[in-house]
Structure formats: C-alpha cells, structure tokens
Design an enzyme around this catalytic site. Structure first.
Site, PDB file in Angstrom:
ATOM      1  N   GLU A  19      30.484  56.307  -7.357  1.00  0.00           N
ATOM      2  CA  GLU A  19      29.954  57.595  -7.817  1.00  0.00           C
ATOM      3  C   GLU A  19      28.664  57.474  -8.617  1.00  0.00           C
ATOM      4  O   GLU A  19      27.837  58.367  -8.556  1.00  0.00           O
ATOM      5  CB  GLU A  19      31.002  58.429  -8.551  1.00  0.00           C
ATOM      6  N   HIS A  70      45.513  43.624   6.273  1.00  0.00           N
ATOM      7  CA  HIS A  70      45.868  44.562   7.340  1.00  0.00           C
ATOM      8  C   HIS A  70      44.678  45.400   7.784  1.00  0.00           C
ATOM      9  O   HIS A  70      44.860  46.485   8.330  1.00  0.00           O
ATOM     10  CB  HIS A  70      47.030  45.444   6.873  1.00  0.00           C
ATOM     11  N   TRP A 121      25.183  74.553  -8.902  1.00  0.00           N
ATOM     12  CA  TRP A 121      25.597  73.388  -8.118  1.00  0.00           C
ATOM     13  C   TRP A 121      25.859  73.951  -6.732  1.00  0.00           C
ATOM     14  O   TRP A 121      26.820  74.706  -6.524  1.00  0.00           O
ATOM     15  CB  TRP A 121      26.856  72.784  -8.728  1.00  0.00           C
ATOM     16  N   CYS A 178      28.665  74.615 -11.471  1.00  0.00           N
ATOM     17  CA  CYS A 178      27.803  75.653 -12.046  1.00  0.00           C
ATOM     18  C   CYS A 178      28.179  75.956 -13.496  1.00  0.00           C
ATOM     19  O   CYS A 178      29.337  75.836 -13.878  1.00  0.00           O
ATOM     20  CB  CYS A 178      27.944  76.951 -11.270  1.00  0.00           C
ATOM     21  N   ASN A 219      29.705  81.803 -10.970  1.00  0.00           N
ATOM     22  CA  ASN A 219      30.350  80.516 -10.675  1.00  0.00           C
ATOM     23  C   ASN A 219      31.505  80.808  -9.738  1.00  0.00           C
ATOM     24  O   ASN A 219      32.193  81.811  -9.921  1.00  0.00           O
ATOM     25  CB  ASN A 219      30.967  79.897 -11.932  1.00  0.00           C
ATOM     26  N   GLU A 265      40.111  52.664  -9.307  1.00  0.00           N
ATOM     27  CA  GLU A 265      39.236  53.274 -10.316  1.00  0.00           C
ATOM     28  C   GLU A 265      37.899  52.534 -10.401  1.00  0.00           C
ATOM     29  O   GLU A 265      36.842  53.158 -10.500  1.00  0.00           O
ATOM     30  CB  GLU A 265      39.978  53.300 -11.669  1.00  0.00           C
TER      31      GLU A 265
HETATM   32  O1  M6R Z   1      38.697  67.033 -15.149  1.00  0.00           O
HETATM   33  P1  M6R Z   1      39.608  66.330 -14.208  1.00  0.00           P
HETATM   34  O2  M6R Z   1      40.249  65.144 -14.802  1.00  0.00           O
HETATM   35  O3  M6R Z   1      40.619  67.252 -13.578  1.00  0.00           O
HETATM   36  O4  M6R Z   1      38.652  65.817 -13.046  1.00  0.00           O
HETATM   37  C1  M6R Z   1      39.158  65.194 -11.908  1.00  0.00           C
HETATM   38  C2  M6R Z   1      38.049  64.533 -11.132  1.00  0.00           C
HETATM   39  O5  M6R Z   1      37.124  65.471 -10.695  1.00  0.00           O
HETATM   40  C3  M6R Z   1      37.322  63.456 -11.949  1.00  0.00           C
HETATM   41  O6  M6R Z   1      38.199  62.501 -12.455  1.00  0.00           O
HETATM   42  C4  M6R Z   1      36.264  62.752 -11.071  1.00  0.00           C
HETATM   43  O7  M6R Z   1      36.880  61.995 -10.074  1.00  0.00           O
HETATM   44  C5  M6R Z   1      35.354  61.888 -11.943  1.00  0.00           C
HETATM   45  N1  M6R Z   1      33.989  62.102 -11.579  1.00  0.00           N
HETATM   46  C6  M6R Z   1      35.617  60.447 -11.802  1.00  0.00           C
HETATM   47  O8  M6R Z   1      34.779  59.677 -12.594  1.00  0.00           O
END
Ligand code: M6R
Length: 620
Positions: free
Chosen positions: A500, A516, A74, A2, A100, A493
């Site tokens: 995502e 495994h 959100w 949000c 928020n 990653e």
């Molecule tokens: O702002 P932050 O680095 O703390 O955020 C952590 C995660 O929410 C962030 O890396 C999330 O996994 C991304 N969407 C990944 O691309």
C-alpha cells in the site's frame, strides 16, 4: 475518503474551511473545493490536486461570507478533474452542495433531470443530487414557499432525500437563504461542532479540534440546520430531535508531527505508549484476569456464548486473525474472522449464542458497519473493538472495547494493529479465565502483557538494521512474506504494508503453503521475508526457508535476538526480542512496518498519503 467541512458564524470562512480541509487530508483525496455564501451569491473555488493548490487559488481569487462548505474528493464516479471536484451547483446556482458517499440511482435520476432540461457539468453522482434539490426548491416556490425561507429549503431537502438511494453526508447552501447551512446524513458520518454563536460541520472531529469540544454526532436520516446561535436537528421520519452534546477528547497536540518526518513513522514509534494505553487499568493481577468494562454483557450471558465471529477489513482483519488464534487457544472459543465486505451479503448459520465483534480503527468503514448491522438485525450481540470514540460503529455497537491509541493519521495502519492485537489478547484472557484457564496460566499471561511496552521499545531498536536492509532491497518488484501460526497474520500484514505505501507487489502466505503454488514465483529477483521467531514449529519454518534458498531466492528473516543459526540460511536477519508465541505478532510487526516505510521512502512514495487509498473507507 471524501471529507466535508462547513461553518456558520463570525470567523473568516475561507481560512477556516481551508484549515479544516488540511486537517482532513489524511483521509485520502484527489481534489478539493470550497463554496462561500456572500451577500449576493455563492462563490465556488475548486481544483483537482492538493488543498495547497486550492489555497493558492483562493489567495488569487478571494471569497468572503459568513457561511461556507468545503470538500476533499476521493473519486468514485468520474475522473479527477476540476469539474468533478466538489462543491457542485444545482439548477441555475440556487443551491450548492458537497457530498460524501455514493448515490446509487444517479443514472436514472440523471436521465430524468436531463429530460427536464438540467445541464450536467460533471460526471459525478453528486451533481444529480444538486440538480434534484434545485428542482424540488423550485417546486416548493411554485407551491407558495419563500425562496429565502428556511422552511421552504428544508421541504426541498426532504423531497430530495426521499428520492436518493445510496449513502450520503451532505452539506448544503441555498443562495437565497442567508447564514444557513443544512446538513443531512445517511451512511456517511457527519459531526456538528457547537460553539458560541457559531457552528461547525465536519465528516470527522479533526477540523473541530481547538475550536470547540462540544460536538453532536448526527445519526442516519437526521437533518441539521445550522444558523448562528441556533442548531436544529430533525429525523426524517420521527421529527424534531433534541441534540445530544458530547465532549471531544482529542487535543491539537495529538495530531502534531512533532520531531517526525511522517505520521507513519511517528505512529510506529508511539507503539510502546499505545500498547500501554490499551493495557491501562485492564490487568487484574489478583484475579489473574483482564478487566473489560464496556461489553455490556453479564458473566452469565458471556458464559452462554459458544462462538465468536470477528469481522473487519484490511489491517483490522489481520489483527482479527491473530484474535481467532488467541481466543481459540486461551478461551477454547470457536472463533472465525470474516471479511466484512463478504459477511454483509452472506448468510452463514449463526446461532443466538454467537457473539460478533466488529474490529475497526476508524469506526466508519462502510463494509464493517454494514456487516455489524446485518448481525444486529439477526439478533446477535454485536460489540466493537474500535479506536475512534464517537464513531458510527462505536455508537451503534451494543458495547465494546476502545483502543485508546489516539488519532491514527497515516493511511497505513500501524499502531491500531498492535493495539487491536493487545485488546484481543486481553479479551481472550478474560474469556479464558471465565472458562478453562487456570489461575497460574492467567498470572503468567498478565506478567507477559505487562512487559510488552518495554519489549516494543526494544523491538524499535532494529530501526537502523531495517534501514540498511531497505537500502539493499528497495529495487525488487515482487516480495513474498511468509510465516506460520501467529506469524501468518503478521506476514499478511507485512505484505499489505509494503504494497500500500511502496506500490510493490507483495504476497503474504502461510510459510508451508508456498509449496502449493507461490514457490513458482521464487527466483533471484523475488525476496522472501520470513517471520521466524523461535517457537513450537520453528524447525518447520526453517525447512521452508531452506526450500526457498535451494531455489536461490533472497531471504530476509525476522528472528529472535540471539538466534545465530538463522543467519546461516538467511541473507539478512532483523532481530526482535524473544516473547511468547502469542505475543510475537506485536514485536514482529515493528520491523515489517519500518521496512515498508523505508522502502517506500527509497522509491519516492508519499508514505502518509499513498495513491488511490483513503484512511477511512466510507463507501462500499
Ligand atoms: O478503520 P478500519 O480499521 O475499519 O479500516 C480498515 C481498513 O480500511 C484499513 O485497515 C486499511 O487496510 C489500511 N489502509 C491498512 O493499512
């Protein structure tokens, strides 16, 4: 997640609020709304969907006034509907709020308020706070307060906050209190922009850019009263606070798309520069070490440290895993990387010689903040590796290292990952040189780090090849990402990037672990992406590739330029520059970011604003 925007002053309020909401879109949201206090009433316009839909509604049903609040929602409690969108009205319309965070005791409060006759129009936790505020306002008026008096309104705010459990950033308008916007913070960030005869409110600095450079970051339990020409801040238990005005570094061009179609692509291409920024002024060739200024610990204190805990979420956790490997290798420092969402509720044994780093792009991730606070409470020095200057984690940490990567707008983190890895490598070099690392070894690492911006530019040359691979693989619904040692976090990653933004199921695994379990998934419909640049255990990873090939799984390999052998096993090879093993995460991340980007485009996905996700996850 949000976003809040608010304004009091002389400008056209609806336009300003809508522009602010547009700038907050990157945080992730599903509905939007504004409320403007006019001469007689508070007018609300809100709608499920994009800010553009709201703008259209405001165009057809205009609102006017000198003070207003806006919100991008959100969804946490209640579906994405017009009714559940913010702002929410309390009582008979005497108060209107945006929120928020999460009101954890909303269920109990909702029952109590329903018994008192309040009628709920939404399924949100926020509406509870709105009615409760209206209830306490009436109470104050019964006790003799004037409805239009800011003191009466403030007393109602205090009484309401006393009864809320959970997290909130609140923007509040009172129908009878002209030219006044009240804000309150507990756990959800809020920043006040200070102008001449005008004030801005926002959940991060982006709506303020171009309007003012002077900002005041609210701390937890602070309440701000914004009126033209007057800013007053109080702490709920400590009383009046003198506002600490800081200067915003962000400039409007930082958030322009420029020649790029998407922020994600722009940010991928910024990496030669952002890595250079992370290195700037931090390489000391004379002493063969890194220069790290903001740790706020003396060399003696640092030498006492015998363990490091890195805590983070998502992509930042992946960079932490690279950090664990490099800190152990360079500094012989026992290191663990912990999911912040787990660490905050665990109680692992940690001696007073344990140093904690919170790694976070936004500096606002609720779990990372909570884990950091928990470690602080137990007396550990807690530092931050953070991108956003002035964010809550940056402010609450005992010290830390900024990434200087500039605003990351795309929800999928790209440049922050490579900057975090760079900074963790610098940290490992710094601690290594304080302990066991020789001068020549330090010198060599410095030389290799200096070359990295150029190597990243070179890595970006794989773009056309990646595009071609994406074209041929975008229809698959399951992917495995495999790598070993430094390239295992890269595999994780790569898989996260793909899932995502393209909504394709992808799993990252240490390449040898797939025997495994995950190998059962391998068939002609499940491609494996191997991160296999040359290194100490290269032949072992090649054997893992053979195992996949024997089961007829398609293979995409990310390999070092010049490695022609790999093409005999892999169906497709994407080449990256040859670098030392500890630097491979930096170059290998590039094709994986581009691959996810192009596959998502093929599948018609919104790469910058993927469904259900938020840029900054400020709820638990
Ligand atoms: O702002 P932050 O680095 O703390 O955020 C952590 C995660 O929410 C962030 O890396 C999330 O996994 C991304 N969407 C990944 O691309």
């Amino acid at each position: 997640m949000c976003g809040i925007v608010g304004y009091v002053g002389y400008r056209s309020v609806p336009e300003l609020l809508l522009e602010g909401l547009h700038r907050l879109e990157y945080r992730g949201y599903d509905s939007a709304g504004i409320a403007v206090l006019g001469d007689r009433d508070i007018e609300i316009r809100k709608k499920a969907g994009r800010v553009n839909h709201l703008a259209e509604l405001v165009r057809t049903k205009p609102v006017t006034g000198r003070v207003g609040i806006g919100h991008t929602r959100w969804a946490t409690h209640g579906a994405t509907t017009d009714q559940n969108s913010h702002p929410h009205v309390g009582g008979n319309g005497d108060v209107v709020i945006v929120h928020n965070g999460v009101i954890e005791n909303y269920d109990v409060l909702r029952k109590q308020l329903t018994q008192l006759g309040y009628v709920f129009r939404s399924q949100t936790d926020t509406e509870v706070a709105a009615h409760l505020l209206s209830h306490h306002l009436e109470e104050q008026i019964r006790l003799g307060g004037e409805p239009g008096d800011v003191e009466t309104c403030l007393k109602a705010v205090y009484a309401t906050l006393d009864r809320l459990k959970g997290t909130y950033g609140l923007g509040i308008l009172f129908r009878e209190c002209p030219d006044t916007l009240i804000a309150a913070r507990c756990g959800s960030p809020l920043v006040v922009g200070v102008g001449k005869d005008e004030y801005f409110l926002a959940s991060d600095a982006s709506p303020l850019v171009g309007y003012t450079k002077d900002v005041v970051y609210l701390s937890d339990h602070e309440i701000a009263v914004l009126q033209p020409g007057n800013l007053r801040i109080e702490h709920r238990s400590r009383g009046s606070v003198s506002p600490s005005v800081q200067t915003l570094e962000q400039v409007a061009s930082d958030t322009d798309l420029g020649q790029y179609e998407h922020y994600m692509l722009k940010e991928i291409y910024e990496q030669p520069q952002t890595i250079e920024n992370a290195l700037r002024g931090r390489l000391d060739g004379e002493e063969a070490t890194a220069v790290i200024g903001g740790l706020n610990l003396t060399a003696k204190e640092l030498r006492r440290i015998d363990r490091i805990v890195l805590t983070a979420c998502g992509t930042s956790w992946h960079s932490g895993l690279v950090g664990e490997y490099v800190l152990e290798e360079f500094a012989r420092m026992p290191t663990e990387v912990e999911y912040a969402s787990e660490l905050r509720y665990r109680n692992p044994p940690m001696s007073d010689r344990t140093l904690v780093f919170a790694i976070t792009q936004s500096g606002e991730t609720a779990d990372t903040l909570a884990a950091m606070r928990e470690c602080k409470r137990k007396g550990h020095p807690t530092l931050a590796i953070c991108n956003v200057v002035g964010s809550t984690i940056a402010r609450e940490a005992d010290g830390g290292i900024y990434l200087h990567a500039g605003p990351e707008i795309g929800v999928a983190s790209t440049k922050a990952f490579t900057s975090q890895v760079t900074v963790l490598t610098l940290l490992a070099l710094y601690l290594g040189r304080m302990r066991h690392m020789s001068y020549p070894a330090g010198k060599r690492i410095i030389g290799q780090l200096r070359d990295m911006p150029e190597k990243i530019s070179k890595a970006l040359e794989c773009h056309a090849q990646v595009k071609d691979v994406a074209e041929r693989y975008h229809h698959f619904n399951n992917f495995l990402y495999l790598g070993r040692l430094y390239n295992f976090p890269v595999a994780l990653e790569g898989a996260l990037k793909l899932k995502e933004i393209s909504y394709i199921h992808a799993e990252g695994y240490p390449a040898a672990e797939m025997k495994h379990g995950p190998i059962a998934l391998v068939d002609q419909q499940t491609p494996s992406v191997f991160v296999v640049p040359r290194g100490g255990i290269y032949p072992k990873v090649v054997s893992n590739m053979e195992e996949i090939r024997a089961r007829r799984g398609p293979i995409i390999a990310i390999a070092c330029e010049g490695d022609t052998d790999i093409a005999r096993i892999a169906d497709d090879v994407i080449y990256v520059p040859d670098v030392e093993e500890y630097l491979q995460p930096l170059v290998c991340a590039i094709p994986l970011q581009l691959l996810a980007y192009h596959i998502a485009l093929h599948r018609g996905c919104n790469v910058d604003r993927p469904r259900n996700l938020a840029k900054s996850v400020t709820v638990e």
